[in-house]
Design a protein around this motif. Sequence first.
Motif, PDB file in Angstrom:
ATOM      1  N   GLY A 120      23.391  45.252  44.869  1.00 44.88           N
ATOM      2  CA  GLY A 120      23.127  44.224  45.874  1.00 44.88           C
ATOM      3  C   GLY A 120      23.454  42.819  45.398  1.00 44.88           C
ATOM      4  O   GLY A 120      22.933  41.852  45.939  1.00 44.88           O
ATOM      5  N   GLY A 121      24.311  42.702  44.373  1.00 47.07           N
ATOM      6  CA  GLY A 121      24.730  41.381  43.914  1.00 47.07           C
ATOM      7  C   GLY A 121      24.078  40.953  42.609  1.00 47.07           C
ATOM      8  O   GLY A 121      24.379  39.884  42.083  1.00 47.07           O
ATOM      9  N   SER A 122      23.206  41.786  42.041  1.00 38.98           N
ATOM     10  CA  SER A 122      22.549  41.430  40.773  1.00 38.98           C
ATOM     11  C   SER A 122      23.464  41.659  39.579  1.00 38.98           C
ATOM     12  O   SER A 122      23.162  41.231  38.468  1.00 38.98           O
ATOM     13  CB  SER A 122      21.283  42.265  40.571  1.00 38.98           C
ATOM     14  OG  SER A 122      20.438  42.121  41.678  1.00 38.98           O
ATOM     15  N   LEU A 123      24.575  42.362  39.814  1.00 37.11           N
ATOM     16  CA  LEU A 123      25.474  42.706  38.715  1.00 37.11           C
ATOM     17  C   LEU A 123      26.902  42.685  39.251  1.00 37.11           C
ATOM     18  O   LEU A 123      27.141  43.021  40.411  1.00 37.11           O
ATOM     19  CB  LEU A 123      25.109  44.119  38.226  1.00 37.11           C
ATOM     20  CG  LEU A 123      25.716  44.619  36.926  1.00 37.11           C
ATOM     21  CD1 LEU A 123      25.330  43.718  35.762  1.00 37.11           C
ATOM     22  CD2 LEU A 123      25.205  46.046  36.639  1.00 37.11           C
ATOM     23  N   LEU A 124      27.856  42.277  38.391  1.00 40.55           N
ATOM     24  CA  LEU A 124      29.262  42.289  38.795  1.00 40.55           C
ATOM     25  C   LEU A 124      29.993  43.395  38.046  1.00 40.55           C
ATOM     26  O   LEU A 124      29.674  43.689  36.893  1.00 40.55           O
ATOM     27  CB  LEU A 124      29.925  40.945  38.467  1.00 40.55           C
ATOM     28  CG  LEU A 124      29.342  39.727  39.179  1.00 40.55           C
ATOM     29  CD1 LEU A 124      30.006  38.450  38.673  1.00 40.55           C
ATOM     30  CD2 LEU A 124      29.511  39.853  40.680  1.00 40.55           C
ATOM     31  N   GLU A 125      30.964  43.993  38.717  1.00 39.15           N
ATOM     32  CA  GLU A 125      31.782  45.030  38.115  1.00 39.15           C
ATOM     33  C   GLU A 125      33.244  44.607  38.181  1.00 39.15           C
ATOM     34  O   GLU A 125      33.718  44.201  39.241  1.00 39.15           O
ATOM     35  CB  GLU A 125      31.607  46.342  38.910  1.00 39.15           C
ATOM     36  CG  GLU A 125      32.587  47.430  38.523  1.00 39.15           C
ATOM     37  CD  GLU A 125      32.554  48.654  39.459  1.00 39.15           C
ATOM     38  OE1 GLU A 125      31.724  48.695  40.389  1.00 39.15           O
ATOM     39  OE2 GLU A 125      33.379  49.552  39.242  1.00 39.15           O
ATOM     40  N   GLU A 126      33.935  44.715  37.052  1.00 37.87           N
ATOM     41  CA  GLU A 126      35.389  44.550  37.066  1.00 37.87           C
ATOM     42  C   GLU A 126      35.969  45.947  37.151  1.00 37.87           C
ATOM     43  O   GLU A 126      35.597  46.822  36.372  1.00 37.87           O
ATOM     44  CB  GLU A 126      35.864  43.858  35.788  1.00 37.87           C
ATOM     45  CG  GLU A 126      35.365  42.426  35.684  1.00 37.87           C
ATOM     46  CD  GLU A 126      35.691  41.765  34.344  1.00 37.87           C
ATOM     47  OE1 GLU A 126      36.440  42.364  33.539  1.00 37.87           O
ATOM     48  OE2 GLU A 126      35.171  40.666  34.111  1.00 37.87           O
ATOM     49  N   ALA A 127      36.862  46.157  38.120  1.00 39.30           N
ATOM     50  CA  ALA A 127      37.388  47.512  38.317  1.00 39.30           C
ATOM     51  C   ALA A 127      38.874  47.469  38.614  1.00 39.30           C
ATOM     52  O   ALA A 127      39.410  46.439  39.039  1.00 39.30           O
ATOM     53  CB  ALA A 127      36.644  48.196  39.467  1.00 39.30           C
ATOM     54  N   ARG A 128      39.535  48.605  38.375  1.00 40.49           N
ATOM     55  CA  ARG A 128      40.945  48.748  38.731  1.00 40.49           C
ATOM     56  C   ARG A 128      41.052  49.710  39.898  1.00 40.49           C
ATOM     57  O   ARG A 128      40.330  50.709  39.946  1.00 40.49           O
ATOM     58  CB  ARG A 128      41.723  49.351  37.557  1.00 40.49           C
ATOM     59  CG  ARG A 128      41.732  48.475  36.330  1.00 40.49           C
ATOM     60  CD  ARG A 128      42.777  48.975  35.329  1.00 40.49           C
ATOM     61  NE  ARG A 128      42.668  48.192  34.122  1.00 40.49           N
ATOM     62  CZ  ARG A 128      42.229  48.675  32.946  1.00 40.49           C
ATOM     63  NH1 ARG A 128      41.926  49.952  32.812  1.00 40.49           N
ATOM     64  NH2 ARG A 128      42.147  47.883  31.904  1.00 40.49           N
ATOM     65  N   ILE A 129      41.975  49.407  40.799  1.00 43.33           N
ATOM     66  CA  ILE A 129      42.227  50.307  41.926  1.00 43.33           C
ATOM     67  C   ILE A 129      43.619  50.903  41.753  1.00 43.33           C
ATOM     68  O   ILE A 129      44.618  50.170  41.742  1.00 43.33           O
ATOM     69  CB  ILE A 129      42.144  49.562  43.266  1.00 43.33           C
ATOM     70  CG1 ILE A 129      40.765  48.901  43.417  1.00 43.33           C
ATOM     71  CG2 ILE A 129      42.401  50.518  44.428  1.00 43.33           C
ATOM     72  CD1 ILE A 129      40.589  48.143  44.726  1.00 43.33           C
ATOM     73  N   HIS A 130      43.672  52.238  41.593  1.00 43.94           N
ATOM     74  CA  HIS A 130      44.942  52.932  41.435  1.00 43.94           C
ATOM     75  C   HIS A 130      45.324  53.545  42.774  1.00 43.94           C
ATOM     76  O   HIS A 130      44.888  54.647  43.099  1.00 43.94           O
ATOM     77  CB  HIS A 130      44.822  54.035  40.370  1.00 43.94           C
ATOM     78  CG  HIS A 130      44.364  53.531  39.035  1.00 43.94           C
ATOM     79  ND1 HIS A 130      45.233  53.136  38.053  1.00 43.94           N
ATOM     80  CD2 HIS A 130      43.120  53.342  38.520  1.00 43.94           C
ATOM     81  CE1 HIS A 130      44.549  52.728  36.983  1.00 43.94           C
ATOM     82  NE2 HIS A 130      43.258  52.851  37.243  1.00 43.94           N
ATOM     83  N   GLY A 131      46.124  52.835  43.555  1.00 42.21           N
ATOM     84  CA  GLY A 131      46.532  53.350  44.863  1.00 42.21           C
ATOM     85  C   GLY A 131      47.072  52.217  45.702  1.00 42.21           C
ATOM     86  O   GLY A 131      46.695  51.061  45.502  1.00 42.21           O
ATOM     87  N   SER A 132      47.939  52.540  46.634  1.00 40.41           N
ATOM     88  CA  SER A 132      48.513  51.510  47.477  1.00 40.41           C
ATOM     89  C   SER A 132      48.610  52.029  48.909  1.00 40.41           C
ATOM     90  O   SER A 132      49.018  53.167  49.111  1.00 40.41           O
ATOM     91  CB  SER A 132      49.901  51.136  46.954  1.00 40.41           C
ATOM     92  OG  SER A 132      50.517  50.239  47.850  1.00 40.41           O
ATOM     93  N   PRO A 133      48.277  51.204  49.933  1.00 47.39           N
ATOM     94  CA  PRO A 133      47.741  49.850  49.793  1.00 47.39           C
ATOM     95  C   PRO A 133      46.313  49.832  49.227  1.00 47.39           C
ATOM     96  O   PRO A 133      45.601  50.823  49.274  1.00 47.39           O
ATOM     97  CB  PRO A 133      47.755  49.331  51.233  1.00 47.39           C
ATOM     98  CG  PRO A 133      47.724  50.548  52.094  1.00 47.39           C
ATOM     99  CD  PRO A 133      48.449  51.605  51.329  1.00 47.39           C
ATOM    100  N   VAL A 134      45.967  48.651  48.709  1.00 47.92           N
ATOM    101  CA  VAL A 134      44.625  48.440  48.169  1.00 47.92           C
ATOM    102  C   VAL A 134      43.671  48.265  49.355  1.00 47.92           C
ATOM    103  O   VAL A 134      43.934  47.466  50.247  1.00 47.92           O
ATOM    104  CB  VAL A 134      44.642  47.166  47.301  1.00 47.92           C
ATOM    105  CG1 VAL A 134      43.238  46.725  46.949  1.00 47.92           C
ATOM    106  CG2 VAL A 134      45.460  47.413  46.042  1.00 47.92           C
TER     107      VAL A 134
END
Lengths: 251, 296
Positions: free
Chosen positions: B109-123
């Motif tokens: 709910g916004g208390s933590l941030l995640e850096e992530a990669r998206i493998h697929g197109s379109p995003v």
Amino acid sequence: MNILACVKRVPLTGGRIVLTDDERAISTRHLGFTVSPHEECACEEAVRLVEQHGGSSTVLTLGPPEAEEQLRDMMAIGVERAIHLVSDGSESDPQATAAAIVSAVREQGFDLLMFGNESADAGNYQVAVRVAYALGLPVVTGVKAIAVLDGGAAVRCEQEVPGGRDVYTVPLPAVVTVKEGINLPRYPSVPGRLRAKRKPVESTVAGPVDARLEMVRLRLPSGAEKQTQVLGHGADAAPAVISVLAELGLV
Amino acid sequence: MAILVFVEDAGDELSQQAIAFGRSLAGDSDPLDAVRITNDGAGYAPAAWAHALAEVISERRPAAVVAPGSERGNEVLAHVAARLDLPMAAHCTSVALGDPAEVVRLRWGGSLLEEARIHGSPVLLTVAPHAIAADGVLDPAEIESVAASEEPADLLVRVSERVPSAVAGVSLADAEVVVSGGRGVGSAEGFVALEELASLLGGAVGCSRAVTSAGWRPHSDQVGQTGTKVSPELYIACGISGATQHLAGVKGAKKLLAINPDGEASIFASADYAVIGDLHEVVPAISAEIRKARGS
Ligand SMILES: Cc1cc2nc3c(=O)[nH]c(=O)nc-3n(C[C@H](O)[C@H](O)[C@H](O)COP(=O)(O)OP(=O)(O)OC[C@H]3O[C@@H](n4cnc5c(N)ncnc54)[C@H](O)[C@@H]3O)c2cc1C
Ligand SMILES: Cc1cc2nc3c(=O)[nH]c(=O)nc-3n(C[C@H](O)[C@H](O)[C@H](O)COP(=O)(O)OP(=O)(O)OC[C@H]3O[C@@H](n4cnc5c(N)ncnc54)[C@H](O)[C@@H]3O)c2cc1C
């Protein structure tokens, strides 16, 4: 009616989140674990529907061996059996999670498959929808009330929207995601907990899968701690509170 | 490469934020298409909306599809993702396109941030509410209307009726002042003093999950990650410890006053103002002082 509820084991964080050194998880050294309130409500709803209409209830999780604790917790409030897809504790992604759930439940003939509207931690709002598409079933999300119609042929679902509630009537089998507030889950009784220990848990190993939504790292939002102005102690602080209310234009 | 924005409703703030997010991704050089789905006054049907949107995506092959971080934005995009078998990230605060694309998104709910990669197109991504300000760059006339699918299979799930809510007083989500109680209130009766203060201030009463779990207040009063998100001028937290899941609902509050006898309570780290003490003494004293000031 045969009802499935899916839950995810998550750490029960308190006032402050601390990350592990590799920044890929929440440090849980001092924490207990739980499931999302939405998912607990899904389990409670499954138990109530079975109490009213007969059939059986099943709880499923995909997670590490320790997640058996959450399955037992849900069986303590009345769910009859559990399916545990045991992983090595590393995360995967919503697509792989949905695929694993689908292969575990496809042949089980559930009439109603219940999920949380979103998980407590990652919250990508999609596992249930993906499961529904893979099984070719209708899916209603964010449900705050369910009523069984026509002797189990359909369900009437209410969803909260700004200004009211939207109503959907869908034939069973169906997938439904629920939100906290649909019911008030019962507190597990001591006999309930004892019975839960003897209920069956069917476990299979879930092998690692490449994630297409791949978590790289977690970090805490910046947002510096606030400068807190102490207005006083006890009732004597009231005049200082009024000054603040006046400053803010509220009195 | 084009960016496609799904507009739930042109007048809606989160849709406008999605357009602003899409605009920032497209920059000056790439085209931005904004699409909304129409269905001739018939009820919302998520699969029918998603089917129409998925066809636009398959035809135009945008680099990214951006949807608002609303319930329906998340729902329609999840349907699109399932139809097209693509990954999707919800509640993103930023994205760098590429192969893979890199996003920052909200957890807890916004208390933590995640850096992530998206493998697929379109995003496929939805925008975290209030991560970006709506900048009004797109005229409603520039939003294309596309008709929802009418295939029977897509209409199995369709809104058949809207039941309006019984309006009683100020709504929690819109209140200027929220007087909120936690486990420290001690009982359902304990909320009488909070209700009195709220009514003196023209505000609404909220509560923590400890309170709804105990059955002292209905869930509609719960503030937090799995309750209502509030954005008052002042949030008064009485007997609330400050769990991250509670604070997830209070991020929109301009000022926070906490009343708690435990000076170490985490709520104080998020508070602008603190009163150290027992709410059963402090809250009635504040109400009495307001009455005194008003001479009533
Ligand atoms: C092989 C494999 C191993 C995994 N191992 C772990 C692990 O050890 N620990 C871990 O936390 N996660 C594990 N996962 C699950 C995965 O990390 C996330 O749960 C998944 O990304 C779901 O995304 P989300 O939380 O955003 O779901 P959302 O789409 O927000 O979830 C919606 C609803 O789907 C259901 N749901 C979501 N996740 C699960 C789950 N894991 N089990 C049952 N129901 C679920 C819940 O009802 C939830 O409310 C594994 C997945 C796979 C495929
Ligand atoms: C996935 C998830 C989602 C959740 N969603 C929500 C949510 O939406 N909303 C929510 O609130 N919680 C939510 N929770 C629960 C949350 O983690 C906390 O358990 C909850 O917020 C605690 O409520 P509390 O602060 O009232 O109680 P406690 O943590 O027990 O705190 C009570 C406080 O009252 C103080 N106190 C005691 N006596 C007095 C007195 N006489 N006067 C003044 N103060 C006094 C104590 O010092 C203490 O600080 C969620 C949890 C999870 C895991």
